[in-house]
Design a protein around this motif. Sequence first.
Motif, PDB file in Angstrom:
ATOM      1  N   GLU A 104       0.828  -1.212   0.000  1.00  0.00           N
ATOM      2  CA  GLU A 104       0.000   0.000   0.000  1.00  0.00           C
ATOM      3  C   GLU A 104       0.862   1.261   0.000  1.00  0.00           C
ATOM      4  O   GLU A 104       0.564   2.230  -0.705  1.00  0.00           O
ATOM      5  N   LYS A 105       1.934   1.244   0.781  1.00  0.00           N
ATOM      6  CA  LYS A 105       2.811   2.419   0.854  1.00  0.00           C
ATOM      7  C   LYS A 105       3.563   2.634  -0.460  1.00  0.00           C
ATOM      8  O   LYS A 105       3.740   3.772  -0.908  1.00  0.00           O
ATOM      9  N   LEU A 106       3.998   1.546  -1.094  1.00  0.00           N
ATOM     10  CA  LEU A 106       4.707   1.674  -2.370  1.00  0.00           C
ATOM     11  C   LEU A 106       3.776   2.203  -3.463  1.00  0.00           C
ATOM     12  O   LEU A 106       4.173   3.039  -4.283  1.00  0.00           O
ATOM     13  N   ILE A 107       2.544   1.731  -3.475  1.00  0.00           N
ATOM     14  CA  ILE A 107       1.573   2.214  -4.456  1.00  0.00           C
ATOM     15  C   ILE A 107       1.250   3.683  -4.195  1.00  0.00           C
ATOM     16  O   ILE A 107       1.123   4.488  -5.128  1.00  0.00           O
ATOM     17  N   PHE A 108       1.138   4.046  -2.920  1.00  0.00           N
ATOM     18  CA  PHE A 108       0.882   5.445  -2.560  1.00  0.00           C
ATOM     19  C   PHE A 108       2.009   6.348  -3.063  1.00  0.00           C
ATOM     20  O   PHE A 108       1.779   7.491  -3.489  1.00  0.00           O
ATOM     21  N   LEU A 109       3.231   5.832  -3.042  1.00  0.00           N
ATOM     22  CA  LEU A 109       4.387   6.602  -3.513  1.00  0.00           C
ATOM     23  C   LEU A 109       4.458   6.654  -5.045  1.00  0.00           C
ATOM     24  O   LEU A 109       5.305   7.343  -5.607  1.00  0.00           O
ATOM     25  N   GLY A 110       3.598   5.894  -5.720  1.00  0.00           N
ATOM     26  CA  GLY A 110       3.513   5.948  -7.174  1.00  0.00           C
ATOM     27  C   GLY A 110       4.454   5.028  -7.909  1.00  0.00           C
ATOM     28  O   GLY A 110       4.766   5.250  -9.090  1.00  0.00           O
ATOM     29  N   ILE A 111       4.886   3.950  -7.252  1.00  0.00           N
ATOM     30  CA  ILE A 111       5.853   3.046  -7.890  1.00  0.00           C
ATOM     31  C   ILE A 111       5.277   2.388  -9.146  1.00  0.00           C
ATOM     32  O   ILE A 111       6.008   2.073 -10.085  1.00  0.00           O
ATOM     33  N   ASP A 112       3.948   2.189  -9.172  1.00  0.00           N
ATOM     34  CA  ASP A 112       3.322   1.551 -10.329  1.00  0.00           C
ATOM     35  C   ASP A 112       3.187   2.508 -11.518  1.00  0.00           C
ATOM     36  O   ASP A 112       2.750   2.095 -12.605  1.00  0.00           O
TER      37      ASP A 112
END
Length: 224
Positions: A104-112
């Motif tokens: 969730e945190k990685l997706i929030f940071l926009g990694i995708d």
Amino acid sequence: MEKRPLNKTYEMSLLLGYFIFSILLNSLGNALTVSLNLGSALWTAAAVNVSHALTIQLGLILFVEGILVILLNLILVGRISFKRIIGNLLFMVSFSYLIGEISEKLIFLGIDNLNLPLRVLLDCVGIVLISTAISIYQRVNLIMHPCDDLMQILRFKFFKGNPSIAQLVSFIPPIIAIIFAMVITGKIYAINIGTLFALFFQGALVGVADRTVFPTLKHHNLEV
């Protein structure tokens, strides 16, 4: 000078430190592959495909998958071990929670949203982190995920410690499950570059990590 054996308390603290580090490393690696959406690990991909084929919630499929692997492990070692069963279950629950939180945190940071080449590179890095973590907590051998426990049992009971062969053989059940689901649905899900990279290189990467990451850490308390 004669080497003195490590104090038992100190040795256990050291092993626990290695174990905690490996759990965090594995969770980060899995969270990377999940958040990048470039293919799940084979056991997860199998669960996704079976979930679609049987129209059953993925979480339930993952839990049943874990239970079935625990039973397979007990059959392979030839005895019932409540320590192994409880350890596998504890690992499954805590591990799933950590992956969810970090993803969730990685997706929030926009990694995708990164460009595709960088996402592919990071996905492969995720598999490397997973393999390194598996190497560490297999050597510590306190508790582990049932799928990694299966690989360890195969490795030392049947394949003379060869991680590459053991990993490939441990992937046979999820591959069969994926084929079974594909026959039913006519489609294939959650298979991408990360899945293929794990299929062909994860076992070899575990072996490399055994020799290069904390090389003084040896396999403890093998019960295979």
